[in-house]
Design a protein around this motif. Structure first.
Motif, PDB file in Angstrom:
ATOM      1  N   ASN B  49     -13.051  -3.577 -12.041  1.00 56.07           N
ATOM      2  CA  ASN B  49     -14.111  -4.571 -12.123  1.00 56.07           C
ATOM      3  C   ASN B  49     -14.796  -4.802 -10.789  1.00 56.07           C
ATOM      4  OD1 ASN B  49     -13.569  -5.002 -14.838  1.00 56.07           O
ATOM      5  ND2 ASN B  49     -11.858  -6.347 -14.316  1.00 56.07           N
ATOM      6  N   GLY B  50     -14.570  -3.869  -9.868  1.00 57.60           N
ATOM      7  CA  GLY B  50     -15.283  -3.946  -8.597  1.00 57.60           C
ATOM      8  C   GLY B  50     -14.719  -4.968  -7.641  1.00 57.60           C
ATOM      9  N   TYR B  51     -13.566  -5.525  -7.960  1.00 57.79           N
ATOM     10  CA  TYR B  51     -12.949  -6.514  -7.087  1.00 57.79           C
ATOM     11  C   TYR B  51     -12.012  -5.790  -6.145  1.00 57.79           C
ATOM     12  CZ  TYR B  51     -10.124 -10.609  -5.889  1.00 57.79           C
ATOM     13  OH  TYR B  51      -9.471 -11.597  -5.241  1.00 57.79           O
ATOM     14  N   ASP B  52     -12.125  -6.035  -4.859  1.00 57.19           N
ATOM     15  CA  ASP B  52     -11.149  -5.374  -3.992  1.00 57.19           C
ATOM     16  C   ASP B  52     -10.210  -6.404  -3.368  1.00 57.19           C
ATOM     17  OD1 ASP B  52     -12.929  -6.498  -2.278  1.00 57.19           O
ATOM     18  OD2 ASP B  52     -13.003  -4.793  -0.901  1.00 57.19           O
ATOM     19  N   LEU B  53      -8.973  -6.009  -3.245  1.00 57.39           N
ATOM     20  CA  LEU B  53      -7.948  -6.935  -2.775  1.00 57.39           C
ATOM     21  C   LEU B  53      -8.065  -7.115  -1.266  1.00 57.39           C
ATOM     22  CD1 LEU B  53      -4.817  -5.737  -4.762  1.00 57.39           C
ATOM     23  CD2 LEU B  53      -6.118  -7.836  -5.115  1.00 57.39           C
ATOM     24  N   GLY B  54      -8.643  -8.214  -0.862  1.00 60.80           N
ATOM     25  CA  GLY B  54      -8.715  -8.546   0.559  1.00 60.80           C
ATOM     26  C   GLY B  54      -9.304  -7.433   1.391  1.00 60.80           C
ATOM     27  N   GLY B  55     -10.255  -6.724   0.835  1.00 65.46           N
ATOM     28  CA  GLY B  55     -10.924  -5.692   1.627  1.00 65.46           C
ATOM     29  C   GLY B  55     -10.213  -4.352   1.657  1.00 65.46           C
ATOM     30  N   TRP B  56      -9.307  -4.131   0.719  1.00 64.86           N
ATOM     31  CA  TRP B  56      -8.609  -2.836   0.658  1.00 64.86           C
ATOM     32  C   TRP B  56      -9.203  -1.987  -0.444  1.00 64.86           C
ATOM     33  CZ3 TRP B  56      -3.894  -1.310   3.239  1.00 64.86           C
ATOM     34  CH2 TRP B  56      -3.490  -2.217   4.221  1.00 64.86           C
ATOM     35  N   ARG B  57      -9.512  -0.748  -0.130  1.00 65.05           N
ATOM     36  CA  ARG B  57     -10.006   0.145  -1.148  1.00 65.05           C
ATOM     37  C   ARG B  57      -8.846   0.602  -2.024  1.00 65.05           C
ATOM     38  NH1 ARG B  57     -11.958   4.971   0.486  1.00 65.05           N
ATOM     39  NH2 ARG B  57     -10.979   4.802   2.529  1.00 65.05           N
ATOM     40  N   TRP B  58      -9.197   1.181  -3.157  1.00 61.76           N
ATOM     41  CA  TRP B  58      -8.197   1.609  -4.156  1.00 61.76           C
ATOM     42  C   TRP B  58      -7.103   2.484  -3.533  1.00 61.76           C
ATOM     43  CZ3 TRP B  58      -5.541   1.388  -8.391  1.00 61.76           C
ATOM     44  CH2 TRP B  58      -5.108   2.536  -9.070  1.00 61.76           C
ATOM     45  N   GLN B  59      -7.498   3.558  -2.845  1.00 58.29           N
ATOM     46  CA  GLN B  59      -6.501   4.472  -2.278  1.00 58.29           C
ATOM     47  C   GLN B  59      -5.680   3.793  -1.187  1.00 58.29           C
ATOM     48  OE1 GLN B  59      -9.667   5.283  -2.699  1.00 58.29           O
ATOM     49  NE2 GLN B  59      -9.839   7.298  -3.706  1.00 58.29           N
ATOM     50  N   GLU B  60      -6.333   2.884  -0.479  1.00 61.12           N
ATOM     51  CA  GLU B  60      -5.620   2.176   0.586  1.00 61.12           C
ATOM     52  C   GLU B  60      -4.555   1.253   0.004  1.00 61.12           C
ATOM     53  OE1 GLU B  60      -9.320   2.111   3.771  1.00 61.12           O
ATOM     54  OE2 GLU B  60      -8.947   0.377   2.474  1.00 61.12           O
ATOM     55  N   ALA B  61      -4.920   0.560  -1.062  1.00 69.26           N
ATOM     56  CA  ALA B  61      -3.959  -0.336  -1.722  1.00 69.26           C
ATOM     57  C   ALA B  61      -2.798   0.464  -2.303  1.00 69.26           C
ATOM     58  CB  ALA B  61      -4.647  -1.140  -2.815  1.00 69.26           C
ATOM     59  N   LEU B  62      -3.120   1.705  -2.735  1.00 70.39           N
ATOM     60  CA  LEU B  62      -2.043   2.541  -3.275  1.00 70.39           C
ATOM     61  C   LEU B  62      -0.983   2.842  -2.216  1.00 70.39           C
ATOM     62  CD1 LEU B  62      -3.683   5.205  -5.607  1.00 70.39           C
ATOM     63  CD2 LEU B  62      -2.341   3.193  -6.221  1.00 70.39           C
ATOM     64  N   LEU B  63      -1.422   2.929  -0.971  1.00 67.38           N
ATOM     65  CA  LEU B  63      -0.470   3.186   0.106  1.00 67.38           C
ATOM     66  C   LEU B  63       0.552   2.045   0.225  1.00 67.38           C
ATOM     67  CD1 LEU B  63      -2.435   4.649   3.144  1.00 67.38           C
ATOM     68  CD2 LEU B  63      -0.668   5.749   1.762  1.00 67.38           C
ATOM     69  N   VAL B  64       0.042   0.834   0.115  1.00 67.63           N
ATOM     70  CA  VAL B  64       0.956  -0.320   0.169  1.00 67.63           C
ATOM     71  C   VAL B  64       1.945  -0.243  -0.987  1.00 67.63           C
ATOM     72  CG1 VAL B  64       1.107  -2.835   0.086  1.00 67.63           C
ATOM     73  CG2 VAL B  64      -0.766  -1.745   1.315  1.00 67.63           C
ATOM     74  N   MET B  65       1.408   0.134  -2.141  1.00 69.32           N
ATOM     75  CA  MET B  65       2.299   0.237  -3.297  1.00 69.32           C
ATOM     76  C   MET B  65       3.321   1.360  -3.093  1.00 69.32           C
ATOM     77  SD  MET B  65       1.363   0.431  -7.306  1.00 69.32           S
ATOM     78  CE  MET B  65       1.046  -1.308  -7.450  1.00 69.32           C
ATOM     79  N   ALA B  66       2.897   2.444  -2.458  1.00 71.39           N
ATOM     80  CA  ALA B  66       3.847   3.528  -2.179  1.00 71.39           C
ATOM     81  C   ALA B  66       4.972   3.018  -1.289  1.00 71.39           C
ATOM     82  CB  ALA B  66       3.120   4.688  -1.498  1.00 71.39           C
ATOM     83  N   ALA B  67       4.619   2.248  -0.267  1.00 66.33           N
ATOM     84  CA  ALA B  67       5.643   1.681   0.618  1.00 66.33           C
ATOM     85  C   ALA B  67       6.604   0.797  -0.172  1.00 66.33           C
ATOM     86  CB  ALA B  67       4.990   0.880   1.740  1.00 66.33           C
ATOM     87  N   ALA B  68       6.033   0.004  -1.073  1.00 65.44           N
ATOM     88  CA  ALA B  68       6.872  -0.886  -1.881  1.00 65.44           C
ATOM     89  C   ALA B  68       7.817  -0.080  -2.772  1.00 65.44           C
ATOM     90  CB  ALA B  68       6.007  -1.817  -2.725  1.00 65.44           C
ATOM     91  N   ARG B  69       7.314   1.048  -3.301  1.00 58.83           N
ATOM     92  CA  ARG B  69       8.161   1.902  -4.145  1.00 58.83           C
ATOM     93  C   ARG B  69       9.322   2.496  -3.338  1.00 58.83           C
ATOM     94  NH1 ARG B  69       8.622   1.463  -9.253  1.00 58.83           N
ATOM     95  NH2 ARG B  69       8.907  -0.531  -8.262  1.00 58.83           N
TER      96      ARG B  69
END
Lengths: 328, 256
Positions: B49-69
């Protein structure tokens, strides 16, 4: 080193939370806990020479296990001094831990789901026992204890006796110089008890090890120890030869009576100390010199159905001595 | 050297104890894949929906999720079973046997157990990283270094909490709590409101575990931040050692 094990005015005090039964008690326990001070050991002193095997006696709750735990460094003493092989146990230095062991009849170090050999492997890694030496020790211990056949079975499938023997193997694999054995024969049948005793005796003799052993079975103590230390309610009661203990604390025999008719409480008082009186059966302690005379009179004066004379249980005798205040 | 050998001996024993349950492993794999898919979908909804989490792009946010995994895999495979075992040992008094051994007791109780249930999470973390790092132009080495340091920090924090089991005996809530912490760590920290952000930075350093590795890898923060993370992890690690030693003075050695 003159002494292998020294306890000097050793003390341990616990704080224990108390809880009353029922829901209300539980709620109160949760909100505001009340604590009670328990003085488990109140100033115990003794010393063992290297190579000595000493029995450590006392009723449940006397402070035996607490003392052993202080000597092995598991518990910090609240007061006094402990020294084992020149080390302060509570520092738990590796050089100290390598030379001692503690076997507890009611706790298992063996990995429950795995064969005995897996636990032994871990211990071999812990104590850095070379492979060839490890194999040699396992073979020797297993044949001494007669459990060669069960070492590859999961521990949960072993009988209590087999498990205890395997526990001993795991506890002695590193060839400790001081052994603390807390009820090592707990719950075992007579044969297994004898096997465990023989093993401990052989090991101690071969290695010149010092052994401090607690047991509820007098047979264990008699078979292994020449010297006994008795504690009661955290205090030292006796320290000396086994023979001396029996002569000093058990100048009694226990007479068990079965009668045709119930007795009144006062009837037996002249003969000795009545330990138990329940309807038609009674147990009383009679001083040894009076025994023959008392038995003859009992048989003559009462309608006796059955009468037996036995050694009284040691715990009872010790408890009785303590009540009378005859502290060593 | 001896500790390494001991580590492998434990590892073998733990594997042997769990090898019997093969079907369970497949079930765990399915659970992790479903869980990860759910998380990804949740994250994806924001971005669709075009909303970005605190200025993080999709691929960038995925990195955080990778760290969490990665942290989740570490938690599930090593931390959680060991923490539960500590509690069990205190309850039954078998911590005695660890304390009687001439081996660092914290080492022993930290590595004794192992389960394979965390491996699928590590796998998913690896896949996310493999996709997102090139796509977002991130440095995977900085990222992995950050994740390892984050894992040390997480371990120290978890062990500090687990140590209280010496007094309180039961510990299940601590394990649940740590799981919840990890759940929050899967989103970039700037996605949260300020009070929560402060809490996750200064009270529970969750920010450092997952967001910082991603930020450094993306070049948003300089490599100096890795040094800061290393310092933080080191301090907490030493703290956990000191606290463990202190706690053992109060160990009651259950039963007689």
């Amino acid at each position: 080193m003159e002494y292998a094990v020294v306890a000097e005015e050793l003390r341990k005090t616990y704080w224990v939370a108390e809880k009353e039964p029922g829901l209300f008690g539980t709620l109160r326990h949760f909100v505001r806990r009340r604590y009670r001070r328990i003085e488990a050991v109140r100033g115990v002193s003794f010393a063992l020479r290297p190579g000595e095997i000493v029995g450590f006696l006392g009723p449940n709750g006397a402070g035996k296990t607490t003392t052993l735990k202080m000597l092995t460094g598991l518990l910090y003493p609240s007061g006094g001094r402990a020294e084992v092989l020149g080390y302060r146990p509570q520092d738990r230095r590796p050089a100290f831990l390598r030379q001692i062991t503690l076997v507890m009849g009611n706790k298992a170090q063996l990995l429950w789901d795995l064969p005995v050999l897996d636990t032994l492997r871990i211990n071999a890694a812990v104590y850095e026992i070379p492979e060839a030496e490890y194999q040699k020790r396992v073979r020797r211990f297993a044949s001494m204890l007669g459990i060669e056949g069960v070492l590859t079975q999961p521990v949960r499938k072993l009988s209590l006796g087999e498990r205890m023997k395997a526990e001993l193997m795991a506890a002695l694999l590193h060839h400790p110089r001081v052994l603390f054995l807390d009820e090592p024969t707990l719950g075992l049948d007579v044969n297994a008890q004898a096997a465990v005793r023989d093993f401990v005796r052989q090991y101690a003799r071969a290695e010149g090890a010092t052994v401090l052993l607690t047991s509820h079975y007098m047979a264990d103590i008699e078979a292994l120890a020449e010297r006994v230390i008795v504690i009661h309610e955290g205090r030292l009661l006796f320290d000396g030869g086994l023979k001396g203990l029996v002569e000093r604390f058990a100048p009694y025999k226990e007479v068990r009576l079965d009668l045709e008719a119930p007795l009144a409480p006062g009837d037996l008082a002249p003969f000795g100390e009545v330990v138990e009186l329940r309807g038609q059966s009674a147990r009383l302690l009679v001083e040894k010199p009076r025994l023959t005379a008392v038995v003859a009179r009992l048989l003559a004066e009462f309608p006796v159905r059955d009468l037996a004379v036995e050694e009284p249980p040691l715990e009872e005798v010790i408890g009785r001595v303590f009540r009378e205040g005859r502290v060593a | 050297m001896r500790y390494l050998r001991l580590f492998f001996t434990f590892f073998q024993a733990a594997m042997a104890a769990r090898m019997e349950y093969r079907a369970n492993f497949l079930a765990a794999l399915a659970v992790v894949l479903l869980e990860s898919a759910g998380m990804l979908f949740g994250l994806f909804l924001f971005y669709r929906n075009g909303y970005d989490l605190g200025g993080w792009r999709w691929q960038e946010a995925l990195l955080v999720m990778a760290a969490a995994r990665f942290l989740d895999g570490f938690f599930t495979s090593w931390l959680s079973p060991n923490l539960q075992k500590i509690s069990e040992r205190v309850q039954q008094g078998t911590l005695d046997f660890v304390l009687l051994k001439p081996v660092d007791s914290q080492f022993w109780v930290s590595v004794e157990q192992f389960t394979v249930w965390g491996l699928p999470s590590l796998l998913v973390g690896g896949l996310l990283l493999a996709y997102a790092a090139p796509a977002a132009g991130a440095n995977p080495f900085y990222f992995l270094a950050g994740v390892v340091l984050g894992a040390v920090l997480f371990y120290a924090l978890a062990f500090l909490m687990a140590t209280t089991t010496i007094w309180f005996v039961k510990l299940y809530n601590v394990v649940n709590f740590l799981g919840a912490v990890l759940w929050n760590a899967q989103y970039p920290i700037s996605a949260f409101d300020r009070p929560f952000r402060l809490f996750m930075t200064y009270v529970l350093p969750v920010y450092f575990m997952t967001t910082v590795p991603a930020e450094v890898a993306l070049g948003r923060k300089g490599p100096g931040f890795l040094a800061l993370l290393a310092l933080l992890a080191g301090v907490f690690f030493l703290l956990s050692r000191a606290f463990w030693r202190f706690a053992l003075r109060s160990y009651g050695s259950a039963s007689s």
